[in-house]
Design an enzyme around this catalytic site. Structure first.
Site, short mmCIF file in Angstrom:
data_model
loop_
_atom_site.label_atom_id
_atom_site.label_comp_id
_atom_site.label_asym_id
_atom_site.label_seq_id
_atom_site.Cartn_x
_atom_site.Cartn_y
_atom_site.Cartn_z
N HIS A 81 0.80 -1.23 0.00
CA HIS A 81 0.00 0.00 0.00
C HIS A 81 0.83 1.28 0.00
O HIS A 81 0.30 2.37 -0.06
CB HIS A 81 -0.93 0.03 1.22
CG HIS A 81 -0.23 0.38 2.50
ND1 HIS A 81 0.60 -0.49 3.14
CD2 HIS A 81 -0.20 1.53 3.22
CE1 HIS A 81 1.09 0.09 4.23
NE2 HIS A 81 0.63 1.32 4.29
C1 UD1 Z 1 -1.98 5.69 6.05
C2 UD1 Z 1 -0.63 6.16 6.63
C3 UD1 Z 1 0.40 5.07 6.46
C4 UD1 Z 1 -0.08 3.75 7.04
C5 UD1 Z 1 -1.43 3.41 6.45
C6 UD1 Z 1 -1.99 2.14 7.04
C7 UD1 Z 1 -0.25 8.58 6.40
C8 UD1 Z 1 0.53 9.61 5.68
N1 UD1 Z 1 -0.14 7.33 5.92
O1 UD1 Z 1 -1.80 5.50 4.66
O2 UD1 Z 1 1.58 5.45 7.14
O3 UD1 Z 1 0.86 2.76 6.76
O4 UD1 Z 1 -2.35 4.48 6.69
O5 UD1 Z 1 -3.19 1.76 6.44
O6 UD1 Z 1 -0.92 8.90 7.37
N2 UD1 Z 1 -9.20 5.09 1.96
C9 UD1 Z 1 -10.42 4.45 1.93
N3 UD1 Z 1 -11.00 4.13 3.13
C10 UD1 Z 1 -10.45 4.43 4.31
C11 UD1 Z 1 -9.23 5.09 4.32
C12 UD1 Z 1 -8.60 5.41 3.16
O7 UD1 Z 1 -10.95 4.15 0.88
O8 UD1 Z 1 -11.05 4.10 5.35
C13 UD1 Z 1 -8.53 5.41 0.66
C14 UD1 Z 1 -8.81 6.81 0.16
O9 UD1 Z 1 -8.85 6.75 -1.22
C15 UD1 Z 1 -7.56 7.55 0.60
C16 UD1 Z 1 -6.49 6.49 0.46
O10 UD1 Z 1 -7.13 5.28 0.84
O11 UD1 Z 1 -7.30 8.67 -0.21
C17 UD1 Z 1 -5.30 6.73 1.34
O12 UD1 Z 1 -5.69 6.91 2.71
P1 UD1 Z 1 -4.76 7.80 3.69
O13 UD1 Z 1 -5.32 7.79 5.05
O14 UD1 Z 1 -4.49 9.11 3.06
O15 UD1 Z 1 -3.38 7.05 3.67
P2 UD1 Z 1 -3.03 5.48 3.67
O16 UD1 Z 1 -2.48 5.13 2.35
O17 UD1 Z 1 -4.15 4.68 4.22
#
Ligand code: UD1
Length: 358
Positions: free
Chosen positions: A205
């Site tokens: 991821h």
């Molecule tokens: C975040 C953390 C990362 C951690 C990871 C674990 C930061 C910068 N990154 O990354 O260090 O390893 O979490 O999972 O804080 N999304 C969904 N549903 C959700 C959450 C996210 O669909 O419940 C999708 C959205 O499109 C979002 C993308 O995932 O834009 C990324 O989510 P985000 O919280 O920005 O970062 P992660 O990649 O999850």
């Protein structure tokens, strides 16, 4: 009014780190508030962890959701500032290296509220990782720094942190693992996917891996080569879901996708697996304690103790298949030591120090 400790969580990896600290402070009768920023909001990225870990429901969910780093961090800061002003905590506790962590540390610092960072001092020295920026900034802003490994203390000392503010407490995420290990159960997934006895678990991821199409192509080829050797089950994180699906990875007959899994199911799968291929941070630590070989698809790690003591190896797409062969034929030497103080008592140590400081 007795002192108030306010915990800020928001993303999946925060929850197993916060759970033992909350429980240990509860035992000591400390007044606490659990705030969820809403960074992760899907039921299988958040709610299932509260259930599996026996965490109390958050006292407040700020519902911030997804966005660019600036949009997400700014929304968290605005909402957290209102919360801190209303609740006036004596200490804010933040966990790990996600955007929720740095947002809370910044707000606390500007309001003159003391902040404690759990999992301080880890460094990958790779500024292209958003987490590295979050780690360095959070540590700089924190008054109390709780370290999971000795190398973290060295990094903090080099950055000029007063030794009185750092505490080597062990790893609270491992407290959670040891507490719940008896309840790990991957059997539903094994049955639904139709996995044979010998299988590998993969997770992917990190933006550096899934957001860049060229990097993803190389990874997909390496994962397909892995699946030529052993069945692979991959719970797909929402980041990169479409890209992975479009890449054709899951056309391979021995490559199996699932939805994101809860804590007990995921670690149940990992515990019984032959090996793990990942780009996660926390999974490097969990596999070390479970004694499962971990091949980490990253050029660096902020958790070197998992290599010096544990089961972790850094690999590239080009070297993954050889490492998989090495694990399967037993020729790859892998450590089998659990790092110091990863003993299930980190939450108690943190709570003891917090109570002394209040
Ligand atoms: C975040 C953390 C990362 C951690 C990871 C674990 C930061 C910068 N990154 O990354 O260090 O390893 O979490 O999972 O804080 N999304 C969904 N549903 C959700 C959450 C996210 O669909 O419940 C999708 C959205 O499109 C979002 C993308 O995932 O834009 C990324 O989510 P985000 O919280 O920005 O970062 P992660 O990649 O999850």
């Amino acid at each position: 009014m007795p002192s108030l400790v306010l915990h800020v969580t928001g993303a999946r990896p925060n929850f197993p780190k916060a759970a033992p600290v909350l429980a240990a402070l509860e035992k000591r009768g400390v007044r606490q508030l659990l705030v969820h920023t809403g960074q992760h909001y899907d039921a299988n990225m958040s709610e299932v962890f509260f259930r599996d870990l026996g965490l109390p429901a958050p006292d407040l969910n700020l519902g911030v959701g997804s966005g660019s780093h600036a949009v997400q961090t700014a929304a968290m800061m605005t909402a957290l500032e209102e919360t801190f002003l209303a609740e006036r905590p004596d200490l804010v506790l933040v966990y790990g290296d996600v955007n929720s962590t740095v947002a809370a540390a910044l707000v606390a610092a500007k309001l003159g509220i003391r902040c404690a960072h759990v999992e301080a001092g880890l460094r990958s020295f790779d500024w292209s990782m958003p987490e590295e920026v979050n780690r360095v900034v959070t540590d700089r802003l924190s008054d109390l720094l709780f370290a999971t490994s000795a190398d973290a203390l060295v990094h903090l000392a080099r950055e000029g942190v007063d030794p009185d503010r750092m505490h080597f407490v062990g790893n609270p995420m491992i407290d959670t693992l040891l507490r719940l290990r008896d309840r790990f159960d991957g059997s539903r997934v094994v049955a639904e996917v139709g996995l044979p006895d010998e299988y590998a678990v993969a997770t992917l991821h990190r933006p550096g891996n899934v957001d860049d199409p060229a990097a993803l192509d190389r990874l997909v080829a390496a994962l397909r080569a892995t699946a030529d050797r052993i069945d692979v089950v991959l719970p797909v994180h929402p980041r990169g879901r479409e890209r992975l699906a479009a890449s054709g990875l899951f056309d391979h007959p021995r490559m199996h996708a699932t939805e994101p899994l809860g804590y007990l199911e995921f670690l149940g799968l990992v515990e019984k697996s032959r090996l793990v291929v990942t780009d996660s941070g926390g999974i490097q630590e969990e596999t070390t304690v479970l004694g499962v070989p971990c091949l980490t698809l990253r050029p660096n790690t902020e958790r070197p103790v998992t290599i010096t003591h544990g089961t972790n190896r850094l690999v590239t797409p080009d070297t993954l298949a050889d490492h998989v062969d090495g694990v399967l034929d037993g020729t790859l030497a892998i450590g089998d030591q659990v790092p110091p103080l990863w003993d299930g008592a980190a939450g108690e140590r943190i709570a003891g120090i917090v109570v002394d400081q209040l």
